[in-house]
Design a protein around this motif. Structure first.
Motif, PDB file in Angstrom:
ATOM      1  N   SER A   1       3.266  11.682  12.362  1.00 42.53           N
ATOM      2  CA  SER A   1       3.561  10.348  11.843  1.00 42.53           C
ATOM      3  C   SER A   1       4.683  10.322  10.812  1.00 42.53           C
ATOM      4  CB  SER A   1       2.299   9.753  11.196  1.00 42.53           C
ATOM      5  OG  SER A   1       1.977  10.461   9.988  1.00 42.53           O
ATOM      6  N   GLY A   2       5.009  11.466  10.238  1.00 37.77           N
ATOM      7  CA  GLY A   2       6.003  11.497   9.175  1.00 37.77           C
ATOM      8  C   GLY A   2       5.418  11.235   7.805  1.00 37.77           C
ATOM      9  N   LEU A   3       4.112  10.975   7.738  1.00 37.60           N
ATOM     10  CA  LEU A   3       3.431  10.752   6.462  1.00 37.60           C
ATOM     11  C   LEU A   3       2.930  12.077   5.891  1.00 37.60           C
ATOM     12  CD1 LEU A   3       1.251   7.704   7.561  1.00 37.60           C
ATOM     13  CD2 LEU A   3       3.261   7.606   6.089  1.00 37.60           C
ATOM     14  N   GLU A   4       2.798  12.137   4.574  1.00 36.81           N
ATOM     15  CA  GLU A   4       2.066  13.252   3.977  1.00 36.81           C
ATOM     16  C   GLU A   4       0.613  13.103   4.414  1.00 36.81           C
ATOM     17  OE1 GLU A   4       2.620  12.935  -0.208  1.00 36.81           O
ATOM     18  OE2 GLU A   4       4.764  13.367  -0.133  1.00 36.81           O
ATOM     19  N   TRP A   5      -0.085  14.223   4.561  1.00 35.15           N
ATOM     20  CA  TRP A   5      -1.449  14.118   5.069  1.00 35.15           C
ATOM     21  C   TRP A   5      -2.385  15.135   4.418  1.00 35.15           C
ATOM     22  CZ3 TRP A   5      -2.933  18.733   7.081  1.00 35.15           C
ATOM     23  CH2 TRP A   5      -1.958  19.568   7.623  1.00 35.15           C
ATOM     24  N   THR A   6      -3.675  14.770   4.448  1.00 33.85           N
ATOM     25  CA  THR A   6      -4.770  15.654   4.056  1.00 33.85           C
ATOM     26  C   THR A   6      -5.890  15.438   5.058  1.00 33.85           C
ATOM     27  OG1 THR A   6      -4.203  15.322   1.714  1.00 33.85           O
ATOM     28  CG2 THR A   6      -6.366  16.310   2.206  1.00 33.85           C
ATOM     29  N   PHE A   7      -6.462  16.524   5.577  1.00 31.60           N
ATOM     30  CA  PHE A   7      -7.565  16.414   6.523  1.00 31.60           C
ATOM     31  C   PHE A   7      -8.870  16.818   5.845  1.00 31.60           C
ATOM     32  CE2 PHE A   7      -4.357  17.586  10.074  1.00 31.60           C
ATOM     33  CZ  PHE A   7      -3.946  16.261  10.153  1.00 31.60           C
TER      34      PHE A   7
ATOM     35  N   ALA B   1       0.829  -1.213   0.000  1.00 24.69           N
ATOM     36  CA  ALA B   1       0.000   0.000   0.000  1.00 24.69           C
ATOM     37  C   ALA B   1       0.860   1.259   0.000  1.00 24.69           C
ATOM     38  CB  ALA B   1      -0.922   0.007   1.217  1.00 24.69           C
ATOM     39  N   VAL B   2       0.365   2.291  -0.667  1.00 21.58           N
ATOM     40  CA  VAL B   2       1.059   3.583  -0.680  1.00 21.58           C
ATOM     41  C   VAL B   2       0.167   4.712  -0.169  1.00 21.58           C
ATOM     42  CG1 VAL B   2       2.651   2.977  -2.528  1.00 21.58           C
ATOM     43  CG2 VAL B   2       0.425   3.953  -3.108  1.00 21.58           C
ATOM     44  N   LYS B   3      -1.149   4.433  -0.034  1.00 16.78           N
ATOM     45  CA  LYS B   3      -2.098   5.450   0.431  1.00 16.78           C
ATOM     46  C   LYS B   3      -3.010   4.842   1.481  1.00 16.78           C
ATOM     47  CE  LYS B   3      -1.292   8.476  -3.133  1.00 16.78           C
ATOM     48  NZ  LYS B   3      -1.233   9.929  -3.187  1.00 16.78           N
ATOM     49  N   LEU B   4      -3.499   5.709   2.384  1.00 16.93           N
ATOM     50  CA  LEU B   4      -4.388   5.268   3.460  1.00 16.93           C
ATOM     51  C   LEU B   4      -5.506   6.273   3.660  1.00 16.93           C
ATOM     52  CD1 LEU B   4      -5.186   3.684   6.087  1.00 16.93           C
ATOM     53  CD2 LEU B   4      -3.449   5.038   7.284  1.00 16.93           C
ATOM     54  N   PHE B   5      -6.742   5.768   3.715  1.00 17.64           N
ATOM     55  CA  PHE B   5      -7.880   6.574   4.151  1.00 17.64           C
ATOM     56  C   PHE B   5      -8.143   6.203   5.598  1.00 17.64           C
ATOM     57  CE2 PHE B   5     -12.501   7.068   4.886  1.00 17.64           C
ATOM     58  CZ  PHE B   5     -12.607   8.433   4.668  1.00 17.64           C
TER      59      PHE B   5
ATOM     60  N   ARG C   1       2.720   6.326   2.043  1.00 18.70           N
ATOM     61  CA  ARG C   1       3.313   7.663   1.980  1.00 18.70           C
ATOM     62  C   ARG C   1       2.329   8.781   2.306  1.00 18.70           C
ATOM     63  NH1 ARG C   1       5.188   5.369  -2.887  1.00 18.70           N
ATOM     64  NH2 ARG C   1       3.814   6.734  -4.087  1.00 18.70           N
ATOM     65  N   HIS C   2       1.045   8.543   2.091  1.00 19.05           N
ATOM     66  CA  HIS C   2       0.059   9.630   2.221  1.00 19.05           C
ATOM     67  C   HIS C   2      -1.185   9.116   2.921  1.00 19.05           C
ATOM     68  CE1 HIS C   2      -2.839  12.641   0.022  1.00 19.05           C
ATOM     69  NE2 HIS C   2      -2.563  13.043   1.250  1.00 19.05           N
ATOM     70  N   VAL C   3      -1.671   9.864   3.906  1.00 18.59           N
ATOM     71  CA  VAL C   3      -2.899   9.505   4.605  1.00 18.59           C
ATOM     72  C   VAL C   3      -3.918  10.624   4.445  1.00 18.59           C
ATOM     73  CG1 VAL C   3      -1.942  10.381   6.787  1.00 18.59           C
ATOM     74  CG2 VAL C   3      -3.921   8.875   6.835  1.00 18.59           C
TER      75      VAL C   3
END
Length: 275
Positions: A118-124, A57-61, A84-86
């Motif tokens: 977390s060190g991950l890229e993020w979007t809220f 996996a590279v993305k997380l919702f 990499r991105h949540v």
């Protein structure tokens, strides 16, 4: 691979359907066995405790209520596996000037900080009222023409869960969402009583909303919710009476399509209210 937590919830299910429909590899995570088979056949279904949950996996919702107290561990496991991105489903209650002691604010603010750390890229994603909250009246509407509830004049701009999923989809797939906070609402203001009337129009029935005392509402409508949380929720509702809600154009800006009205949501969910 995109991992979607809370995959059998309102937003999660819509997101999984969108991603699978677009040909994206999806691992749909849910602790609920019932309803899993309703997920699209193209989705890989997993339990939260499954080994290798984030493999490939590279993305997380991230759905806060789905991961609960394990959120920090989930984020650690995701990062270690190469995510990499949540994209986090947060809450519109988090905003400048908000009551930071409110239990819903505390819950989401804590998880937002975990994500930042977390060190991950993020979007809220910070949606306000969900149109799906109206499902709390479905039983009463199937049984009669009067809906009992608090604060008939409370005003919100409720948002369709699939509009939230559409923004989540674009946030996961498109560039330019790293570090973004998307405030999400429906396109128009409507009171609680107005929502019930709208449901009636779609059903072809004359429905009315009868306001009840706050004390009665606390006992009848939040029996499984901790008293402190139930009272905080009702206090929030009280502030919405006669107060214009926040209305954003974020859904249209990100998806290219206007957010759907509450009536459109009812039309999509008519079967949930039909006798």
């Amino acid at each position: 691979m995109i991992v979607v937590t809370g995959a059998t919830g309102n937003v999660g299910r819509s997101l999984v359907e969108r991603l699978v429909g677009g040909g994206q590899p999806v691992r749909a995570v849910s602790r609920r066995d019932a309803g899993r088979t309703a997920l699209p056949p193209g989705a890989e279904v997993a339990h939260p405790g499954s080994a290798g949950l984030f493999e490939g996996a590279v993305k997380l919702f991230l759905h806060v209520r789905a991961t609960g107290e394990r959120t920090g561990t989930v984020l650690d496991e995701a990062r270690a596996a190469g995510v990499r991105h949540v994209v986090m489903l947060s809450s519109g209650i988090i905003q400048e000037g908000a009551d930071e002691t409110h239990p819903i604010h505390r819950q989401h603010a804590r998880v937002e900080q975990l994500v930042r750390d977390s060190g991950l890229e993020w979007t809220f994603l910070r949606p306000n009222a969900f149109s799906a909250n109206a499902l709390q009246w479905a039983g009463q509407i199937r049984e009669g023409d009067t809906v009992r509830g608090p604060f008939a004049g409370a005003v919100t701009a409720p948002i369709h869960e699939d509009d939230i999923a559409a923004v989540a989809e674009r946030s996961l797939l498109d560039t330019g969402h790293d570090g973004a906070v998307h405030r999400l609402t429906g396109p128009g203001a409507v009171t609680n009583s107005g929502q019930v009337e709208a449901i009636g129009r779609v059903l072809g029935r004359d429905l009315t909303y009868r306001e009840i005392p706050v004390e009665e509402a606390e006992a009848d409508f939040f029996p499984d919710m901790p008293r402190q949380v139930a009272r905080a929720v009702l206090e929030s509702f009280a502030t919405m009476v006669g107060s214009p809600p926040e209305i954003t154009s974020t859904v249209e800006e990100i998806t290219g399509r206007p957010a759907r009205t509450f009536t459109e949501w009812v039309e999509d969910h008519e079967a949930d209210f039909a006798r």
